[in-house]
Design a protein around this motif. Structure first.
Motif, PDB file in Angstrom:
ATOM      1  N   LEU A   7     149.299   4.159 125.838  1.00 19.22           N
ATOM      2  CA  LEU A   7     148.978   5.095 124.696  1.00 19.22           C
ATOM      3  C   LEU A   7     148.338   4.066 123.537  1.00 19.22           C
ATOM      4  CD1 LEU A   7     152.371   6.915 125.012  1.00 19.22           C
ATOM      5  CD2 LEU A   7     150.114   7.823 125.346  1.00 19.22           C
ATOM      6  N   LEU A   8     148.674   3.014 123.514  1.00 18.88           N
ATOM      7  CA  LEU A   8     148.212   2.022 122.414  1.00 18.88           C
ATOM      8  C   LEU A   8     146.832   1.717 122.721  1.00 18.88           C
ATOM      9  CD1 LEU A   8     149.564   0.078 120.071  1.00 18.88           C
ATOM     10  CD2 LEU A   8     149.178  -1.721 121.924  1.00 18.88           C
ATOM     11  N   TYR A   9     146.406   1.555 123.842  1.00 18.44           N
ATOM     12  CA  TYR A   9     145.072   1.496 124.014  1.00 18.44           C
ATOM     13  C   TYR A   9     144.128   2.487 123.721  1.00 18.44           C
ATOM     14  CZ  TYR A   9     146.711  -2.171 127.275  1.00 18.44           C
ATOM     15  OH  TYR A   9     146.987  -3.218 127.949  1.00 18.44           O
ATOM     16  N   VAL A  10     144.764   3.831 124.163  1.00 18.83           N
ATOM     17  CA  VAL A  10     143.875   5.234 124.222  1.00 18.83           C
ATOM     18  C   VAL A  10     143.913   5.417 122.500  1.00 18.83           C
ATOM     19  CG1 VAL A  10     143.552   7.384 124.662  1.00 18.83           C
ATOM     20  CG2 VAL A  10     144.125   5.692 126.439  1.00 18.83           C
ATOM     21  N   PHE A  11     145.110   5.398 121.905  1.00 17.22           N
ATOM     22  CA  PHE A  11     145.106   6.501 120.558  1.00 17.22           C
ATOM     23  C   PHE A  11     145.067   5.585 119.464  1.00 17.22           C
ATOM     24  CE2 PHE A  11     147.095   9.451 123.884  1.00 17.22           C
ATOM     25  CZ  PHE A  11     146.509  10.271 123.578  1.00 17.22           C
ATOM     26  N   PHE A  12     145.322   4.359 119.595  1.00 17.98           N
ATOM     27  CA  PHE A  12     145.401   3.305 118.434  1.00 17.98           C
ATOM     28  C   PHE A  12     144.326   2.141 118.337  1.00 17.98           C
ATOM     29  CE2 PHE A  12     149.690   4.823 118.193  1.00 17.98           C
ATOM     30  CZ  PHE A  12     149.720   5.216 117.259  1.00 17.98           C
ATOM     31  N   LEU A  13     144.063   1.594 119.546  1.00 14.75           N
ATOM     32  CA  LEU A  13     143.061   0.623 119.283  1.00 14.75           C
ATOM     33  C   LEU A  13     141.611   0.994 119.935  1.00 14.75           C
ATOM     34  CD1 LEU A  13     145.157  -2.259 121.350  1.00 14.75           C
ATOM     35  CD2 LEU A  13     144.827  -2.169 118.871  1.00 14.75           C
ATOM     36  N   LYS A  14     141.657   2.278 120.535  1.00 16.71           N
ATOM     37  CA  LYS A  14     140.539   2.780 121.089  1.00 16.71           C
ATOM     38  C   LYS A  14     139.619   2.020 121.740  1.00 16.71           C
ATOM     39  CE  LYS A  14     141.554   6.614 118.295  1.00 16.71           C
ATOM     40  NZ  LYS A  14     141.449   7.381 116.998  1.00 16.71           N
ATOM     41  N   ARG A  15     138.218   1.853 121.130  1.00 13.01           N
ATOM     42  CA  ARG A  15     137.365   0.940 121.762  1.00 13.01           C
ATOM     43  C   ARG A  15     137.593  -0.659 121.712  1.00 13.01           C
ATOM     44  NH1 ARG A  15     132.844   3.911 123.408  1.00 13.01           N
ATOM     45  NH2 ARG A  15     132.882   6.131 122.507  1.00 13.01           N
ATOM     46  N   ALA A  16     138.426  -0.913 120.540  1.00 11.36           N
ATOM     47  CA  ALA A  16     138.766  -2.099 120.470  1.00 11.36           C
ATOM     48  C   ALA A  16     139.868  -2.870 121.553  1.00 11.36           C
ATOM     49  CB  ALA A  16     138.985  -2.207 119.174  1.00 11.36           C
ATOM     50  N   SER A  17     140.061  -1.948 122.451  1.00 15.28           N
ATOM     51  CA  SER A  17     141.312  -2.364 123.202  1.00 15.28           C
ATOM     52  C   SER A  17     140.998  -3.443 124.431  1.00 15.28           C
ATOM     53  CB  SER A  17     141.952  -0.999 124.025  1.00 15.28           C
ATOM     54  OG  SER A  17     141.163  -0.706 124.936  1.00 15.28           O
ATOM     55  N   ALA A  18     139.762  -3.830 124.526  1.00 11.72           N
ATOM     56  CA  ALA A  18     139.267  -4.610 125.947  1.00 11.72           C
ATOM     57  C   ALA A  18     139.888  -5.746 125.732  1.00 11.72           C
ATOM     58  CB  ALA A  18     137.773  -4.455 125.712  1.00 11.72           C
ATOM     59  N   LEU A  19     140.047  -6.603 124.681  1.00 11.64           N
ATOM     60  CA  LEU A  19     140.582  -7.696 124.585  1.00 11.64           C
ATOM     61  C   LEU A  19     142.050  -7.778 124.772  1.00 11.64           C
ATOM     62  CD1 LEU A  19     140.317 -10.750 123.814  1.00 11.64           C
ATOM     63  CD2 LEU A  19     140.750 -10.284 121.366  1.00 11.64           C
ATOM     64  N   LEU A  57     147.885   3.390 134.107  1.00  7.84           N
ATOM     65  CA  LEU A  57     147.816   4.732 133.368  1.00  7.84           C
ATOM     66  C   LEU A  57     146.949   4.632 132.286  1.00  7.84           C
ATOM     67  CD1 LEU A  57     151.929   3.692 133.070  1.00  7.84           C
ATOM     68  CD2 LEU A  57     150.854   5.801 134.027  1.00  7.84           C
ATOM     69  N   PHE A  58     146.407   3.886 131.877  1.00  6.46           N
ATOM     70  CA  PHE A  58     145.269   3.764 130.719  1.00  6.46           C
ATOM     71  C   PHE A  58     144.082   4.673 131.423  1.00  6.46           C
ATOM     72  CE2 PHE A  58     141.233   1.873 129.386  1.00  6.46           C
ATOM     73  CZ  PHE A  58     140.947   2.241 128.129  1.00  6.46           C
ATOM     74  N   ALA A  59     143.775   4.503 132.698  1.00  3.95           N
ATOM     75  CA  ALA A  59     142.846   5.239 133.515  1.00  3.95           C
ATOM     76  C   ALA A  59     143.216   6.642 133.598  1.00  3.95           C
ATOM     77  CB  ALA A  59     142.690   4.359 134.946  1.00  3.95           C
ATOM     78  N   GLY A  60     144.253   6.890 133.715  1.00  2.57           N
ATOM     79  CA  GLY A  60     145.099   8.282 133.737  1.00  2.57           C
ATOM     80  C   GLY A  60     144.740   8.905 132.548  1.00  2.57           C
ATOM     81  N   LEU A  61     145.179   8.232 131.352  1.00  2.00           N
ATOM     82  CA  LEU A  61     144.957   8.713 130.175  1.00  2.00           C
ATOM     83  C   LEU A  61     143.500   9.227 129.565  1.00  2.00           C
ATOM     84  CD1 LEU A  61     147.521   6.905 128.136  1.00  2.00           C
ATOM     85  CD2 LEU A  61     147.873   9.252 129.056  1.00  2.00           C
ATOM     86  N   LEU A  62     142.511   8.391 130.343  1.00  2.00           N
ATOM     87  CA  LEU A  62     141.280   8.659 129.961  1.00  2.00           C
ATOM     88  C   LEU A  62     140.875  10.032 130.525  1.00  2.00           C
ATOM     89  CD1 LEU A  62     139.488   5.111 130.315  1.00  2.00           C
ATOM     90  CD2 LEU A  62     140.188   6.377 128.296  1.00  2.00           C
ATOM     91  N   ASP A  63     141.252  10.250 131.537  1.00  2.00           N
ATOM     92  CA  ASP A  63     140.927  11.475 132.118  1.00  2.00           C
ATOM     93  C   ASP A  63     141.414  12.941 131.455  1.00  2.00           C
ATOM     94  OD1 ASP A  63     139.608  10.392 134.403  1.00  2.00           O
ATOM     95  OD2 ASP A  63     141.263  10.764 135.903  1.00  2.00           O
TER      96      ASP A  63
END
Lengths: 294, 438
Positions: free
Chosen positions: A91-103, A177-183
């Motif tokens: 959830l953090l990756y998708v909704f807060f960090l968004k594109r900056a989550s890679a690192l 789960l990140f992959a699931g949320l992207l769907d």
């Protein structure tokens, strides 16, 4: 081609070798192992049949009861930790960090690729009390608390194991789960937002139901992995102190290979297989019901 | 005349051929390079444990010196596994008929006896007699081996150890302590050291046996030299009150903090290091520790500051202070199938030269005769050698007559006994249950 694939004999010939190989390397050892459950002995003395004695011993063996209880307790706590931590990270990756989550994703995923033995040693040093005081005890000492012998009692060592395994694997579940949320389609989220759903309400009513299939897959992965835990426990505690952190897998290994009792070891393996099967079935049934209701 | 096959039949034949070839390839791939036969060895392979460095180093020294001829014919090759994995490895190798020429034969004598029963261990008494070197073994070592291995000579005495308590003379002197002769004096000495801020005992709870050895020490002193034989014979149980008393005494030492912090996490090397660096006053250990004590790199307190005392007497007990627990270290034996003339040459050379090499180069006492004059490395080595030569009755250790399972259970729970996570009664019950299970 159609003519060949329509021919039953051709199909049998095409599938035959693969089926034969599968049977040889999967089914035969499984049946063989089941057969060992009705025997007593080892590779030095040879094997003799002893009926269902191993099964009745299984029911009366307090070490099996302890190992089964530890396995279930560990599976429930670590599965909950892995999936919840993974989901929060996703959830953090998708909704807060968004594109900056890679690192961050890479950093959190890093422990997954570390060898388990290295992680075990790392945590041993981290929580040690002697001969050197580890960082955790140093922090405790700094705030005026006496050092704790984390590996000396069943209660504390269990939580060290839990922390280590969650830390080690939450990156994997986060990516899954990140992959699931992207769907989840952006339009669905956008329309929910327009209807006034934000924050926790958005997650509770939109994101959670839509990510349920991948969440259930994670749960099955996690439950099966934790029920069969072996390497991380051997690396960190080797089942100790005493047998306080001995799961069924380790007890099975000790029985077969250290005590040379292959028959009883196979019976313990069978018990573990049945437990895994039952838990997986329960999780699948729960997930199917949820999806239809959803 | 040419014969043309119908196309459907051709296709079936091609498929069948492809399937057969793929299976044949798989079968070939799975076949490996063939199992190694233990007969007619090409190397003097030696499987040992990582923790024991003395035997492999001494054998390497021999291979370059006194046993060079044997080594040229059959080169020494050492392989080690962690001691905790030894039993698994041996059982797997034995099952595959792939045991090395010489190997450490299991953590409990029970496994060696099992291997011998299935014909995988050479009859060493007969072999040594045939080679004319049987008399190169010390009689005391032979009797200890026979007491352990059902009356047979199934292992070679690469070590011959007695056990007792090493103490730091300097620390004792500075704190006005005399060498304790009774259990109560030992506990009082430990209390004095504790109050002075010195850790009384150094012990490895990770290994467990340094703690269970103290339980058996108390048992031998309180109940006499046959205390554990009675358990093995079913005449007594570890759960009997007089046996539980021994576990209570050792647990009490732990409760008072005499083993220091985190004893369960302390490994063998750390425990040894704590004592040899002067951080602990006493160390229960076997005479194999003389190799560490003689090593100036390891021993920071100086060999002259290390003393050796027998396990103290228990007031009113049936045992005597001059009965020493003895052992031949990790049993090392030879495979039956691979024992040929070249192996025999190696064994003859070892029997004649190992005792001298071990003592001279490593300060270690073996059960082989020392055929040349060797000056002892230090006073404590002389003291231990004198004790061995004058010792009249030996006793075994806690797990000596236990099964592999009971041995493992005893040693893995020992730390719990002294940290208080397991009561003395629970500890003895757990070990007794493991004894009954096999």
């Amino acid at each position: 081609m159609h003519r060949v694939l329509g021919d039953r004999r051709a199909i049998a010939l095409l599938l035959g070798p693969a089926l034969l190989v599968y049977s040889l390397i999967m089914l035969v050892p499984m049946v063989w192992s089941l057969g060992y459950s009705f025997t007593k002995g080892n590779t030095i003395d040879g094997f003799t049949g002893n009926g269902v004695a191993n099964f009745s011993r299984l029911l009366d063996d307090p070490a099996v009861h302890d190992a089964l209880w530890f396995t279930l307790k560990y599976a429930v706590v670590v599965t909950a930790g892995q999936v919840v931590a993974g989901y929060l990270l996703a959830l953090l990756y998708v909704f807060f960090l968004k594109r900056a989550s890679a690192l961050i994703r890479t950093l959190v995923f890093f422990p997954v690729v570390l060898p388990t033995v290295a992680v075990g040693l790392l945590f041993q040093k981290f929580f040690q009390v002697a001969p050197q005081t580890g960082p955790v005890n140093s922090v405790l000492n700094a705030v005026g608390i006496d050092s704790v012998d984390f590996f000396g009692s069943a209660g504390s060592v269990f939580w060290v194991l839990v922390v280590m395994d969650i830390w080690r694997s939450m990156g994997f579940y986060a990516v899954l789960l990140f992959a699931g949320l992207l769907d989840i389609p952006e339009e669905v989220l956008e329309s929910a937002r327009l209807d006034g759903a934000t924050g926790l309400a958005l997650v509770r009513h939109i994101v959670l139901p839509l990510s349920m299939p991948v969440l259930m897959s994670s749960l099955v992965f996690s439950v099966n992995g934790t029920l069969k835990v072996f390497d991380s426990i051997v690396a960190l505690t080797n089942g100790g102190p005493g047998n306080a952190t001995t799961p069924l897998t380790l007890y099975m290994f000790q029985t077969s290979f250290t005590y040379g009792d292959y028959g009883y070891g196979s019976t313990i393996a069978l018990l573990l297989t049945v437990v895994c099967l039952l838990v997986s079935l329960v999780v699948y049934r729960v997930s199917r019901r949820d999806l239809t209701e959803g | 005349m040419s014969v043309r096959m119908p196309s459907a039949r051709r296709a079936r034949l091609s498929l069948f051929t492809a399937g057969a070839v793929s299976l044949a390839l798989l079968a070939t791939a799975c076949g490996g390079s063939g199992g190694s036969s233990s007969a007619t060895p090409k190397e003097f392979s030696y499987l040992s444990v990582t923790e024991n460095t003395t035997v492999k180093t001494a054998l390497t020294t021999l291979s370059k010196g006194a046993c060079k001829t044997a080594d040229d014919a059959l080169p020494l090759k050492v392989e080690t596994v962690p001691q905790a994995s030894l039993d698994q490895k041996l059982q797997l190798l034995a099952g595959q008929n792939a045991l090395p020429v010489q190997f450490a034969a299991g953590n409990a004598p029970a496994l060696t006896q099992q291997l011998a029963k299935s014909g995988k261990v050479a009859d060493l008494e007969q072999k040594l007699k045939d080679l004319g070197v049987y008399l190169q073994l010390e009689p005391a070592a032979i009797s200890t081996i026979k007491a352990l291995y059902g009356g047979e000579l199934q292992v070679l005495p690469y070590e011959y150890n007695i056990e007792g308590i090493f103490y730091n003379k300097k620390i004792f002197k500075e704190n006005g302590l005399k060498v304790p002769g009774t259990w109560n004096e030992l506990v009082a000495a430990a209390a004095t050291l504790e109050t002075k801020g010195i850790q009384p005992f150094s012990a490895s709870g990770q290994q467990g046996w340094p703690l269970t050895r103290m339980v058996s020490g108390y048992l031998y002193r309180s109940l006499g030299p046959y205390a554990l034989q009675d358990v093995a014979d079913g005449k007594a149980k570890l759960t009997d009150a007089k046996y539980v008393k021994a576990a209570e005494e050792i647990a009490a030492l732990g409760k008072k903090g005499y083993f220091g912090k985190g004893v369960g996490s302390i490994d063998y090397d750390t425990a040894m290091n704590q004592f040899l660096s002067g951080k602990a006053g006493m160390l229960y250990m076997g005479s194999w520790a003389l190799a560490n004590i003689s090593d100036r790199k390891q021993n920071k307190v100086g060999a002259e500051n290390v003393g050796f005392m027998p396990f103290p007497a228990v007031t009113g007990g049936k045992g005597s202070i001059d009965q020493y627990p003895s052992n031949v270290g990790l049993g090392i034996t030879l495979g039956a199938q691979s024992f040929d003339d070249k192996t025999g040459d190696w064994v003859s050379c070892i029997a004649r030269n190992y005792g001298t090499t071990a003592l001279k180069d490593h300060g270690s006492i073996s059960g082989f005769k020392v055929n040349t004059d060797v000056k002892d490395a230090n006073e404590v080595t002389t003291q231990v050698r004198d004790t061995i030569s004058t010792s009249k009755q030996n006793v075994l250790w806690f797990e000596a007559l236990f099964s592999t399972k009971a041995t493992t259970v005893s040693q893995t729970n020992a730390a719990g006994l002294v940290t208080g996570s397991m009561s003395p009664k629970q500890f003895m019950q757990t070990v007794q249950d493991a004894l009954a299970a096999q």
